[in-house]
Motif scaffolding. Structure first.
Motif, short mmCIF file in Angstrom:
data_model
loop_
_atom_site.label_atom_id
_atom_site.label_comp_id
_atom_site.label_asym_id
_atom_site.label_seq_id
_atom_site.Cartn_x
_atom_site.Cartn_y
_atom_site.Cartn_z
N GLN A 13 -65.52 -33.30 8.07
CA GLN A 13 -65.12 -32.27 7.04
C GLN A 13 -64.20 -31.10 7.78
N TYR A 14 -64.77 -30.88 8.82
CA TYR A 14 -63.77 -29.93 9.61
C TYR A 14 -62.56 -30.22 10.18
N LEU A 15 -62.71 -31.59 10.74
CA LEU A 15 -61.66 -32.12 11.27
C LEU A 15 -60.58 -32.41 10.29
N TYR A 16 -60.87 -32.88 8.83
CA TYR A 16 -59.94 -32.84 7.97
C TYR A 16 -59.36 -31.51 7.64
N GLN A 17 -60.28 -30.43 7.61
CA GLN A 17 -59.45 -29.12 7.14
C GLN A 17 -58.72 -28.85 8.11
N HIS A 24 -56.85 -24.90 14.16
CA HIS A 24 -58.15 -24.92 14.62
C HIS A 24 -58.29 -23.47 15.88
N THR A 25 -59.44 -23.00 15.48
CA THR A 25 -59.66 -22.01 16.60
C THR A 25 -61.19 -22.01 16.46
N GLN A 26 -61.75 -21.44 17.63
CA GLN A 26 -63.39 -21.41 17.56
C GLN A 26 -63.77 -20.46 16.38
N GLU A 27 -63.05 -19.54 15.95
CA GLU A 27 -63.67 -18.64 14.80
C GLU A 27 -63.45 -19.49 13.42
N THR A 28 -62.45 -20.47 13.37
CA THR A 28 -62.52 -21.17 12.16
C THR A 28 -63.48 -22.23 12.14
N SER A 31 -67.11 -20.13 11.32
CA SER A 31 -66.81 -19.58 10.08
C SER A 31 -67.29 -21.04 9.13
N PHE A 32 -66.61 -22.01 9.36
CA PHE A 32 -67.01 -23.33 8.60
C PHE A 32 -68.32 -23.65 8.55
N LEU A 33 -68.75 -23.58 9.93
CA LEU A 33 -70.30 -23.94 9.89
C LEU A 33 -71.34 -23.14 9.36
N VAL A 34 -70.79 -21.86 9.39
CA VAL A 34 -71.80 -20.63 8.56
C VAL A 34 -71.68 -20.92 7.22
N HIS A 35 -70.65 -21.23 6.50
CA HIS A 35 -70.67 -21.35 5.28
C HIS A 35 -70.74 -22.56 4.56
N VAL A 42 -78.07 -29.48 12.73
CA VAL A 42 -76.68 -30.31 12.73
C VAL A 42 -75.52 -29.22 13.29
N LYS A 43 -75.63 -28.15 13.50
CA LYS A 43 -74.46 -27.52 14.08
C LYS A 43 -74.19 -27.62 15.30
N PRO A 44 -75.11 -27.98 16.24
CA PRO A 44 -74.69 -28.12 17.80
C PRO A 44 -73.94 -29.47 18.01
#
Length: 149
Positions: A13-17, A24-28, A31-35, A42-44
């Motif tokens: 989903q993130y790669l699609y976004q 792509h930045t570390q911040e985006t 933010s995606f993972l937090v929201h 799952v996150k790591p």
């Protein structure tokens, strides 16, 4: 669904976004993972998958294009190409993922998210990717190094 399967879903989903936004930045990513991802387990792996795909994108895309005849990455739908990218990363670079698992997970992603013909297309492409990787690079001989050229 297992943690790694959910991480693959999140990474896809993130790669699609990132593909749609061409950004792509570390911040985006953070933010995606937090929201969108509540499960901290799952996150790591999702982060690792995203970083692995994006850091090796040229080599992954080249490998996919070698495995497909008459298809360029740019002609594939965004979701289909990112499914292939994710599974190709696991096939070609991740030494801890058995090739059957990587192919099966790629096909499962294609069933859930891809176009109607994507599951059979992905199965064929990923099988050819594995043949290319195992014949020419050799997974045990450091496939990751071939993408650093």
């Amino acid at each position: 669904m297992k943690v790694r399967s959910r991480a693959r879903d999140a990474a896809l989903q993130y790669l699609y976004q990132a593909d749609v936004n061409r950004r792509h930045t570390q911040e985006t990513l953070d933010s995606f993972l937090v929201h969108f991802i509540e499960d901290e387990y799952v996150k790591p792996y999702a982060k690792d998958l995203v970083a692995g795909v994006l850091n090796n994108l040229q080599g992954i895309d080249s490998l996919i294009e070698k495995a497909t005849s008459n298809w360029r990455i740019s002609r594939m739908s965004r979701i289909d190409r990112n499914i292939l990218r994710l599974a190709t990363y696991e096939l070609a670079i991740r030494k801890d993922i058995p090739y059957k698992v990587a192919i099966n997970e790629g096909v499962e992603l294609a069933k859930r998210f891809g176009s109607p013909k994507c599951p059979s297309f992905a199965n064929g492409v990923l099988d050819r990717v594995w043949m290319l990787v195992s014949d020419t690079i050799g997974k045990a001989d450091g496939a990751e190094e071939s993408f650093k050229e």
